[in-house]
Write an enzyme that holds these catalytic residues in place. Sequence first.
Site, PDB file in Angstrom:
ATOM      1  N   ARG A   1      41.617  23.845  46.850  1.00  0.00           N
ATOM      2  CA  ARG A   1      42.157  24.960  46.087  1.00  0.00           C
ATOM      3  C   ARG A   1      43.586  24.666  45.663  1.00  0.00           C
ATOM      4  NH1 ARG A   1      45.048  28.428  48.464  1.00  0.00           N
ATOM      5  NH2 ARG A   1      43.821  28.519  50.380  1.00  0.00           N
TER       6      ARG A   1
ATOM      7  N   TYR B   1      40.262  39.315  21.311  1.00  0.00           N
ATOM      8  CA  TYR B   1      38.978  39.022  21.946  1.00  0.00           C
ATOM      9  C   TYR B   1      38.610  40.166  22.890  1.00  0.00           C
ATOM     10  CZ  TYR B   1      36.001  37.024  25.609  1.00  0.00           C
ATOM     11  OH  TYR B   1      35.031  36.819  26.545  1.00  0.00           O
TER      12      TYR B   1
ATOM     13  N   ASP C   1      46.942  32.305  22.550  1.00  0.00           N
ATOM     14  CA  ASP C   1      45.584  31.844  22.819  1.00  0.00           C
ATOM     15  C   ASP C   1      45.204  30.898  21.685  1.00  0.00           C
ATOM     16  OD1 ASP C   1      42.836  31.494  23.055  1.00  0.00           O
ATOM     17  OD2 ASP C   1      42.492  33.520  23.789  1.00  0.00           O
TER      18      ASP C   1
ATOM     19  N   LYS D   1      35.222  26.329  25.475  1.00  0.00           N
ATOM     20  CA  LYS D   1      34.922  26.276  24.053  1.00  0.00           C
ATOM     21  C   LYS D   1      35.131  24.866  23.498  1.00  0.00           C
ATOM     22  CE  LYS D   1      34.289  30.762  24.506  1.00  0.00           C
ATOM     23  NZ  LYS D   1      34.913  31.178  25.761  1.00  0.00           N
TER      24      LYS D   1
END
Length: 383
Positions: free
Chosen positions: A52, A105, A178, A203
Amino acid sequence: MTGNEYGFDTLAIHAGQDPDPRTGAVVPPIYQTSTYAQDAVGAPRLGYEYSRSGNPTRDALQECLAAIEGGRRGLAFASGLAAEDTLLRTVCRPGDHVVIPDDAYGGTFRLFSKVAEKWGVDWTAVPLNDLDAVRAAFRPGHTRLIWAETPTNPLLNIADIAALAALAHEYDAMLAVDNTFASPYLQQPIALGADVVVHSTTKYLGGHSDVVGGALITADEGLGQELAFHQNAMGAVNGPFDAWLTLRGIKTLGVRMDRHCDNAERVVAYLQTHAKVGQVLYPGLESHPGHETAAKQMSRFGGMVSFRAKGGRDQAIEICNRTKLFVLAESLGGVESLIEHPGQMTHLSAAGSPLEVPADLVRLSVGIETVDDLLADLEQALG
């Protein structure tokens, strides 16, 4: 490796990805481990204690992300929204205020309206291409962040990154951009003054619809360190196999984006002539209100295309249901073409709000297939 030394495609293939020193493996290994043997108490080998907190495969991706965005620090997360949430909870406190796009979005809108708002962070949605509206929305001493998408999802509006950065800094605020739709191959927000860049690496960066992830890239090392602390403390990290898949995708980002853009331009030209299409939304069109700004800050105009069906909502849904090569699915940026009805799919969370999208809107993620086949598919779907 930096953009001052190497071109984009070289960075995408090599940054953070030196051959493995032990075996000479050209591709970074997948360090599929949760923990690491330590040489002594308080002496972790090469700084690795627990995956982590740090993982060599994720570190390779993070170094590559920083290089291709021209930033100082890159951080990889479990999803784009995990990256957004970490950024918000790092830079905002209860009582702070954020300016967001009025066509953001749907997932971002949901994060602000259903999660951050309950935590005490207020927000105002304005058209970010209207600088007077952005300035009017500012609350001096409370507005901490301008949250920008450009192009926006799904209306493909364009915001002037340099102008927004100057406005944010005038009020001692930050600009987050973004950059998912454009990708770092087509647009470099940090070079235009942005403080932090956000990606859904699911994406275009991953590019093959086989991995979920997110990223933050900072212009400032100090902010990068703060975000790295919260990345570890909050724990929504990218797993090593996901990081490896994303790295593999980034290697071909440049050549894929060229084809995405080529195909999108052909699709736009076709849609503009069709009797059942009322309006085509694409920043590469000279008629697009943001075309001049997009041409100034983007090298090309991307693979995302939206259009409005003259027959309204029912016709838009029928078109989505009739395509064969354009797969009816959420997400975007993969090598295969996708089609969706934003009002019923990706932006359903914005229904009934000021950010509700038009019911007659169809969104295309134009892939890299043979473009004549894509045009034939649209022809039969449009009837």
